[in-house]
Write a protein that holds these residues in place. Structure first.
Motif, short mmCIF file in Angstrom:
data_model
loop_
_atom_site.label_atom_id
_atom_site.label_comp_id
_atom_site.label_asym_id
_atom_site.label_seq_id
_atom_site.Cartn_x
_atom_site.Cartn_y
_atom_site.Cartn_z
N GLU A 147 29.31 65.85 -9.48
CA GLU A 147 30.73 66.04 -9.21
C GLU A 147 31.58 65.36 -10.28
O GLU A 147 32.59 65.92 -10.74
N ALA A 148 31.19 64.17 -10.67
CA ALA A 148 31.95 63.42 -11.69
C ALA A 148 31.89 64.12 -13.04
O ALA A 148 32.89 64.17 -13.77
N ARG A 149 30.72 64.62 -13.41
CA ARG A 149 30.60 65.35 -14.68
C ARG A 149 31.50 66.58 -14.69
O ARG A 149 32.15 66.89 -15.70
N SER A 150 31.54 67.30 -13.57
CA SER A 150 32.40 68.47 -13.48
C SER A 150 33.86 68.07 -13.59
O SER A 150 34.66 68.73 -14.26
N ALA A 151 34.22 66.97 -12.92
CA ALA A 151 35.60 66.50 -12.95
C ALA A 151 36.01 66.08 -14.36
O ALA A 151 37.18 66.23 -14.75
N ALA A 152 35.06 65.56 -15.14
CA ALA A 152 35.38 65.09 -16.50
C ALA A 152 35.81 66.22 -17.41
O ALA A 152 36.51 65.99 -18.40
N GLU A 153 35.42 67.45 -17.07
CA GLU A 153 35.75 68.58 -17.93
C GLU A 153 37.22 69.00 -17.81
O GLU A 153 37.73 69.69 -18.68
N GLY A 154 37.89 68.61 -16.73
CA GLY A 154 39.29 68.95 -16.55
C GLY A 154 40.18 67.73 -16.61
O GLY A 154 39.79 66.67 -17.09
N SER A 155 41.42 67.90 -16.11
CA SER A 155 42.37 66.78 -16.10
C SER A 155 42.92 66.51 -14.71
O SER A 155 43.93 65.82 -14.55
N SER A 156 42.27 67.08 -13.68
CA SER A 156 42.73 66.88 -12.31
C SER A 156 42.55 65.42 -11.89
O SER A 156 41.58 64.76 -12.32
N THR A 201 29.65 48.91 -5.49
CA THR A 201 28.82 50.11 -5.60
C THR A 201 28.90 50.76 -6.97
O THR A 201 28.13 51.68 -7.27
N GLY A 202 29.85 50.33 -7.81
CA GLY A 202 29.95 50.89 -9.16
C GLY A 202 31.02 51.96 -9.29
O GLY A 202 30.89 52.88 -10.09
N LYS A 203 32.10 51.82 -8.54
CA LYS A 203 33.16 52.84 -8.57
C LYS A 203 33.84 52.90 -9.94
O LYS A 203 34.11 53.98 -10.45
N GLU A 204 34.11 51.73 -10.53
CA GLU A 204 34.77 51.75 -11.84
C GLU A 204 33.82 52.25 -12.93
O GLU A 204 34.26 52.82 -13.92
N LEU A 205 32.53 52.06 -12.72
CA LEU A 205 31.56 52.62 -13.65
C LEU A 205 31.72 54.14 -13.71
O LEU A 205 31.73 54.75 -14.78
N PHE A 206 31.88 54.77 -12.52
CA PHE A 206 32.11 56.22 -12.47
C PHE A 206 33.41 56.58 -13.17
O PHE A 206 33.48 57.58 -13.91
N ALA A 207 34.47 55.79 -12.94
CA ALA A 207 35.77 56.08 -13.55
C ALA A 207 35.68 56.04 -15.08
O ALA A 207 36.19 56.92 -15.78
N GLN A 208 35.01 55.01 -15.61
CA GLN A 208 34.87 54.90 -17.06
C GLN A 208 34.02 56.04 -17.61
O GLN A 208 34.30 56.57 -18.69
N ALA A 209 32.97 56.43 -16.86
CA ALA A 209 32.10 57.51 -17.32
C ALA A 209 32.87 58.83 -17.37
O ALA A 209 32.69 59.62 -18.31
N LEU A 237 46.36 62.91 -5.15
CA LEU A 237 45.40 62.21 -6.01
C LEU A 237 43.94 62.54 -5.70
O LEU A 237 43.07 62.28 -6.53
N ALA A 238 43.66 63.09 -4.53
CA ALA A 238 42.27 63.39 -4.15
C ALA A 238 41.93 64.85 -4.41
O ALA A 238 41.25 65.49 -3.61
N VAL A 239 42.40 65.37 -5.56
CA VAL A 239 42.04 66.74 -5.93
C VAL A 239 40.52 66.83 -6.05
O VAL A 239 39.88 67.78 -5.59
N VAL A 240 39.92 65.83 -6.67
CA VAL A 240 38.47 65.67 -6.69
C VAL A 240 38.16 64.35 -6.00
O VAL A 240 38.71 63.31 -6.38
N GLY A 241 37.34 64.39 -4.97
CA GLY A 241 36.98 63.18 -4.23
C GLY A 241 35.50 62.86 -4.40
O GLY A 241 34.65 63.73 -4.25
N ILE A 242 35.20 61.61 -4.73
CA ILE A 242 33.82 61.18 -4.94
C ILE A 242 33.56 59.96 -4.07
O ILE A 242 34.25 58.94 -4.20
N ALA A 243 32.59 60.07 -3.16
CA ALA A 243 32.21 58.97 -2.28
C ALA A 243 30.92 58.35 -2.80
O ALA A 243 29.85 58.95 -2.69
N VAL A 244 31.02 57.17 -3.39
CA VAL A 244 29.84 56.50 -3.96
C VAL A 244 29.04 55.85 -2.83
O VAL A 244 29.58 55.04 -2.08
N PRO A 245 27.76 56.19 -2.68
CA PRO A 245 26.98 55.66 -1.55
C PRO A 245 26.67 54.18 -1.72
O PRO A 245 26.49 53.70 -2.85
N PRO A 246 26.61 53.44 -0.61
CA PRO A 246 26.22 52.03 -0.69
C PRO A 246 24.74 51.91 -1.02
O PRO A 246 23.95 52.85 -0.85
N LEU A 247 24.35 50.73 -1.47
CA LEU A 247 22.97 50.53 -1.91
C LEU A 247 21.99 50.69 -0.76
O LEU A 247 20.87 51.17 -0.96
#
Length: 505
Positions: free
Chosen positions: A172-181, A191-199, A319-329
């Motif tokens: 989902e994150a890779r797909s979201a990276a292709e646009g600007s939504s 859980t690494g939420k900012e890691l996803f944001a930076q990626a 802001l939740a045009v694309v929503g990503i729920a990062v699973p807990p460990l």
């Protein structure tokens, strides 16, 4: 300011930590911390805890150097003030916390004295937002950061794990990276939420433009608006002519960390900027066009934040045009061996040894533990174990940090991040409410207009009654009770602890 030791001759810890004064510190919008003459933390107010990632970590009783580490300094200013016995005023510096975050601040440190004898230090902290600092404020420290690339950010290759739910998040994150939504990411702390944001930023067409994170909980409310939108000279006393973060992030990405901590009034202004794609500095009559992609992070499910009144519904939809729920460990425990090897491989402590392995019993313990602090907690436990390893090369139970061994014994966990509870269709609410032989909660059937009855108390009593009934049926077996109630055993243990329920009742 001229300093006179007479002014502080008998300003001691007792005088600054009376119940009345603590009530003031608890509600201030700047950080306040007090240590004793040995450097042991005796008080830290809520905003300081939240900003530095200590909300779920006990800080009282810990040495200040175990909570904060020097960053390009020989020692942290708190200890410098304690040793010199003189105030450090308007100290602008970076500090690093033991929770793996960098922060840029301006802090006043005052020594405390008991009849002239050193008694501790009290510190007052404001988190700043200038360009050089904001770009790294609250950014997780990357294990393999290339010092030749100061703007090096995480990429999708840095995300470790093969769990199906995690891989779905990555897709989902890779797909979201292709646009600007706009993208909204939520999950538990660590859980690494900012890691996803930076990626997402690194994989987008905006990768060469600014990536500016701002922690909505770390900056006082009265400063946040000016930091976001900018100011013009004369907007208020001593206001500078200064661009806001929207202008600085033009063409790039703006990350709102802990968006649910932003005041609702400011959320309304943020919504207008997003809709109009124009920003007006404080005190200005001119609007400037901005082209910014917004990624927001929440530490709870956004629908729950909306229901609690912490997040505007219209802002959520925007802001939740694309929503990503990062699973807990605890939901991806099969990834723990991979994560352990990754942390050890990138640890400076481990690099000093030939090869470090982990005992099978410790690995089994890791896979059974609930990890309320998620990957961040796992990394700290491994780093602590490496520090206690000595000359050995196998991490055993004896090398594990004491606090982790105690936590394992208590089997502490956290609730899942789920939308607000809805009663199951197969069991009507009326049936559920009367299932117990003795109803111990008030269901408002006999409520009168003159009554004042706490709904929160009623819900707690109802929840307590439900859990006790299920434990009675399972003979106190928490695992079976958790399956019946569609909870994890760790989650049920946590609810039992909160509600003061023992499984032998």
């Amino acid at each position: 300011m001229s300093y006179s030791s007479r002014q502080f001759y008998n300003v001691n810890r007792d005088s600054v930590l009376t119940p009345q004064v603590r009530a003031i510190w608890d509600n201030m919008c700047i950080g306040v911390a007090v240590v004793n003459a040995e450097g042991i933390c005796e008080y830290m107010n809520p905003i300081q805890r939240k900003a530095d990632g200590f909300s779920r970590i006990p800080v009282e009783g810990k040495h200040i150097t175990s909570l904060y580490v020097p960053h390009k300094l020989e020692c942290i200013p708190t200890m410098e003030c304690l040793r010199s016995g003189k105030p450090l005023l308007k100290k602008a510096y970076w500090y690093a916390t033991s929770t793996n975050f960098l922060a840029s601040t301006v802090t006043d440190f005052f020594p405390l004295f008991d009849h002239g004898q050193k008694d501790g230090v009290i510190a007052f902290t404001i988190w700043t937002g200038n360009t050089a600092h904001v770009s790294e404020t609250r950014r997780p420290l990357k294990f393999d950061t290339d010092t030749d690339q100061p703007n090096s950010y995480y990429t999708f290759s840095d995300i470790v794990g093969q769990d199906a739910a995690l891989q779905e998040c990555i897709r989902e994150a890779r797909s979201a990276a292709e646009g600007s939504s706009p993208v909204m990411i939520w999950g538990e702390s660590g859980t690494g939420k900012e890691l996803f944001a930076q990626a997402i930023h690194s994989a987008s067409s905006r990768a060469s433009s600014p990536f500016i994170p701002v922690n909505c909980a770390a900056i006082p409310e009265n400063l946040l608006e000016g930091i976001l939108f900018g100011t013009v000279k004369g907007a208020y006393t001593d206001a500078p002519d200064k661009p806001g973060l929207f202008e600085k992030a033009h063409g790039g990405t703006l990350l709102f960390d802990e968006l649910n901590s932003m005041p609702l009034g400011l959320q309304a202004k943020l919504l207008r900027v997003i809709q109009e794609k124009r920003v007006r500095r404080l005190g200005s009559h001119t609007e400037l066009p901005v082209n910014v992609r917004i990624i927001s992070i929440l530490n709870e499910h956004p629908l729950r934040a909306v229901e609690q009144g912490l997040l505007r519904r219209d802002l959520f939809y925007r802001l939740a045009v694309v929503g990503i729920a990062v699973p807990p460990l605890r939901k991806r425990q099969g990834d723990i061996p991979l994560l352990v090897r990754h942390v050890i491989a990138h640890s400076e402590t481990a690099h000093k040894k030939q090869c470090v392995n982990m005992d099978d019993d410790v690995m089994r313990l890791f896979r059974e533990y609930a990890w309320p602090g998620n990957i961040r907690e796992l990394a700290h436990v491994i780093e602590g174990s490496l520090a206690l390893l000595g000359n050995g090369d196998v991490i055993t139970a004896q090398n594990l940090p004491r606090h982790f061994r105690e936590a394992c014994n208590q089997l502490q966990g956290l609730d899942d991040l789920l939308p607000p509870f809805q009663p199951p269709q197969s069991l009507p609410f009326e049936t559920a409410a009367t299932a117990g032989e003795n109803t111990e909660y008030f269901d408002y059937r006999a409520v009168r207009r003159s009554d004042s009855i706490s709904l929160k108390t009623c819900l707690r009593e109802y929840e307590s009654c439900c859990i006790r009934n299920v434990l009675r049926i399972t003979g106190g077996n928490v695992a079976k009770a958790a399956r019946i109630m569609e909870l994890t055993p760790a989650g049920l243990h946590y609810r039992m602890k909160v509600l003061h329920i023992t499984n032998d009742e």
